[in-house]
Design an enzyme around this catalytic site. Structure first.
Site, PDB file in Angstrom:
ATOM      1  N   ALA B 230      69.231  50.600  21.955  1.00  0.00           N
ATOM      2  CA  ALA B 230      68.568  50.807  21.153  1.00  0.00           C
ATOM      3  C   ALA B 230      68.556  51.554  20.091  1.00  0.00           C
ATOM      4  O   ALA B 230      69.581  51.567  19.764  1.00  0.00           O
ATOM      5  CB  ALA B 230      67.631  52.549  21.561  1.00  0.00           C
ATOM      6  N   HIS B 231      67.535  51.856  19.121  1.00  0.00           N
ATOM      7  CA  HIS B 231      68.118  52.448  17.796  1.00  0.00           C
ATOM      8  C   HIS B 231      69.201  52.873  17.709  1.00  0.00           C
ATOM      9  O   HIS B 231      69.171  54.023  18.310  1.00  0.00           O
ATOM     10  CB  HIS B 231      66.778  52.895  16.673  1.00  0.00           C
ATOM     11  CG  HIS B 231      65.980  53.238  17.414  1.00  0.00           C
ATOM     12  ND1 HIS B 231      64.783  53.930  16.441  1.00  0.00           N
ATOM     13  CD2 HIS B 231      66.084  54.394  18.203  1.00  0.00           C
ATOM     14  CE1 HIS B 231      63.736  54.396  17.140  1.00  0.00           C
ATOM     15  NE2 HIS B 231      65.084  55.345  18.663  1.00  0.00           N
ATOM     16  N   ASN B 232      70.089  53.117  17.022  1.00  0.00           N
ATOM     17  CA  ASN B 232      71.305  54.262  16.226  1.00  0.00           C
ATOM     18  C   ASN B 232      72.394  53.988  17.588  1.00  0.00           C
ATOM     19  O   ASN B 232      73.243  54.736  17.432  1.00  0.00           O
ATOM     20  CB  ASN B 232      70.613  55.067  15.972  1.00  0.00           C
ATOM     21  CG  ASN B 232      69.113  54.981  14.405  1.00  0.00           C
ATOM     22  OD1 ASN B 232      68.084  54.826  14.536  1.00  0.00           O
ATOM     23  ND2 ASN B 232      70.351  54.949  13.464  1.00  0.00           N
TER      24      ASN B 232
END
Lengths: 339, 339, 339
Positions: B230-232
């Site tokens: 997922a993001h980051n």
């Protein structure tokens, strides 16, 4: 201007914001938001140009502020406004293979190596990215964007203002077979997929077409990456589903549900509105009431875990032995009382 | 020659090896390896041309041998040397759509129907397979190979000597929404993905771009198929992650971790260096110390399992009743002692 | 005509059936089936043109009927007969990139932007959908259909009458690395994938090539979407595997097994014939006997669940304390008996 974002400005009317950021951002012209009081220390230190916050936190900050009930939503709107999607120019790329029997709106953009089959209808302002496939008679509604390499099979319907990420597959055959003398006979999957408006579908997510009726995804549903939606599933409006979830056939999920990552939901179930299922849980029976549900077990040190989990296979035995002891002690103390 | 593979040859200097194999291989010119003493019987029976083994096992084998500290690593190197990847000839395929504003090294190979957008930079000796997409301004470093149909969104960076398998998606939007009165508002995903050197990414794996900053994959990380990042998320150097793992947003995983198949890791956690998580476990809290962690439960016969698992819902009750009994018996024996 | 579907007609010989449906269908000319007596009320109400049922249920229905031992299988056959797959015309699409060194049968159809590499062999009546890739020397057997965007690597073999759905990846590298001083060295994956006849492979499913030998998928195997099959796995004939399953390297699964959704199966195991594994279970050891196996835990209300699951970490302690109490009470009652 603040009004457009459902906020009130406290500070100079000529405040210039150039980008969104975090409270610790050092970029000039940045705007950040705070919702959780645990970030108050960061708020005190911040050097951003403006902060989005609630009335309640306003007293903790002296600088320019946008005051609103929902800072996260306000932040999302400002971020969207400052960063409009780069949309390709309208028109069909030289290598886009559009069937003469398809209908493509003049304002739509069809990318390189995209394929639009006969009878498909591509609405106004739609973006069909490079390498996408839209099958016979499928419809993509106004303003929707299919990023590169999205597959939409024949006879499916995508609503308006949807976003579909690369590698997603909409309308592949449901997993339907009849068992006869140990062999599987394919059951043709004759339904389609019907997707509402403002739906977002993540990368490499798969949504199977229905067996006899359509698989249904309601308006405003948000699906993360690598999700499997089986045939004839129905998902209610504004439900959000995190990555790697699998939903088996014919299950109906209510509105505004939140399904955590890697959750599995068995087939032919009913899940009520406003149900939240925590990550990695298995939903094996219908859920009739709103609320939070879980079967998650947290990882522990493997040696301790192994010792404890080994006892799981004795749990029924443990429960019976405990009951036995209780009875015996109860009987003995009754006896003792009588003596 | 043996030296090149960090080994010492015991046997004829003109030993000819033509392929790698297993100890039971009957191919002529085969070389096999042994690390685990449980394969000693196979070693005694083997008819391969040479065996890679450690000093310790050497006494069990009379034939030609490569002696090394790490036979598996030595085997991997020899296998790689005997089987160089078939790289396509340098140049851009006639149907490769390279934007005039992209920069492609002369030694790079761009496959059929591949798309390289404006501002993208393709390094020396890079292979971009058929049907791949490299978005605006993205960079693919020297010697990296994107197999067919890999998608790299705009503003991402792939390091040197990476291998990305078919269907992988790098840089799709993170799953970021603000909730407002039951509706989801999209939060633009403004970060990118930054991937180090010598990273391998499996088929149909998805890596989302960051919300404000980049998602980070360290040097030497190995990702299997169908993984969701997922993001980051940040993944430390040389960490290996097996198939079907999902990692939620903003979690940081240390160096040299080994994450088993189907593991789920919740968001906003910190996982230390050298952590091993066993297959199918859920990591729901930060792990501060190296070690092996697990929440795996092994499948048993369903009838026995059902009986035991039904007691799980009584476990708190069982624990309380046991405590009650202990107190009571303790009190009684104190009473008995006093009498 | 009924005979062709292994059924006997009760009713007019000129009965006209135009489509399959459910018992509650109001379409004219529809035929439905019933197997489960719980649908008898729907049978009584039905207005379909004919019903497929067993001898045993015949007395409950007065209308035209097809009587057969296996109504679901009969329904599947009739549905297939009424709804033949729309196959594209034979021939190579103008944009199909077929290597001169490939062999494509005259009756095969190669779609737009498909790529067939050197030495590949495409059999009679094969459909290679748009955007598919068939690598060097791979074989696709008679009558098989690769829907759009399927990737088949070099040196793989697909049998006859297979169906492969969009985004599936066959023959990507297995996840094989040797660990040396904290770094991973790639082990070349030199085997291929060998897929039998009548195999169906779901959307975005991945099947890795073998390390030294082939990964093997038996005749009649059915794989749902988003499944991961690691290198050198062997799957026996007619086994069906639901979505999101992951199977680790070198595991051998028997014939006619049924593996539920999201199941994980560890590496190097043997699973017997006729084994059924319930959804989301982990198989961490070999299964030597046919039967049903499970480790599924059903989601409960999160507050109750948290209370119970917290006790899991005390389970070994609980079991020991219970044993202790039992011993003590047993000793005391022996003592009491003696007194």
């Amino acid at each position: 201007m603040a009004h457009r974002f459902r906020a009130t400005l406290r500070g100079p009317a000529d405040l210039v914001i150039t980008q969104v950021g975090e409270l610790d951002s050092s970029a000039s012209g940045a705007i950040a938001f705070i919702m959780n009081p645990k970030y108050l220390p960061a708020l005190k230190r911040t050097s951003v140009a403006a902060v989005i916050l609630t009335e309640r936190l306003l007293e903790h900050y002296q600088g320019p502020a946008l005051v609103t009930k929902n800072p996260h939503a306000c932040f999302a709107r400002i971020a969207g406004w400052l960063n409009p999607e780069a949309r390709p120019a309208a028109g069909i790329h030289a290598t886009g293979a559009v069937d003469p029997g398809a209908r493509v709106a003049a304002s739509a953009a069809i990318g390189a190596y995209a394929i639009i089959e006969q009878g498909a209808v591509i609405g106004e302002d739609v973006v069909i990215g490079p390498g996408c496939f839209v099958g016979r008679g499928s419809v993509v509604g106004r303003g929707s964007c299919l990023h590169a390499r999205v597959f939409v099979a024949h006879g499916c319907r995508i609503g308006e203002e949807c976003i579909i990420h690369p590698g997603a597959v909409v309308g592949s055959d449901g997993f339907g077979f009849a068992l006869e003398e140990g062999k599987w006979i394919k059951v043709p999957q004759l339904g389609g997929v019907c997707i509402g408006d403002r739906v977002e579908i993540g990368a490499n997510t798969t949504i199977d077409r229905g067996a006899l009726h359509d698989t249904l995804i309601g308006n405003g549903v948000k699906l993360d990456n690598l999700i499997q939606i089986a045939h004839n599933v129905e998902i209610g409006e504004d439900t959000a589903i995190a990555a790697c979830v699998g939903i088996a056939g014919s299950t109906r999920i209510g509105k505004r549900c939140m399904i955590g990552g890697q959750v599995g939901i068995a087939g032919h179930l009913e899940i009520a509105d406003d149900v939240q299922v925590l990550g990695k849980s298995l939903v094996a029976g219908s859920i009739r009431e709103a609320g939070v549900y879980s079967a998650s077990v947290k990882a522990e040190r493997a040696d301790a875990w192994r010792r404890n989990v080994a006892r799981l296979n004795q749990l029924d035995d443990i429960a019976r032995r405990l009951r036995e002891l209780e009875k015996r002690i109860s009987a003995e103390s009754t006896k003792a009382d009588k003596e």
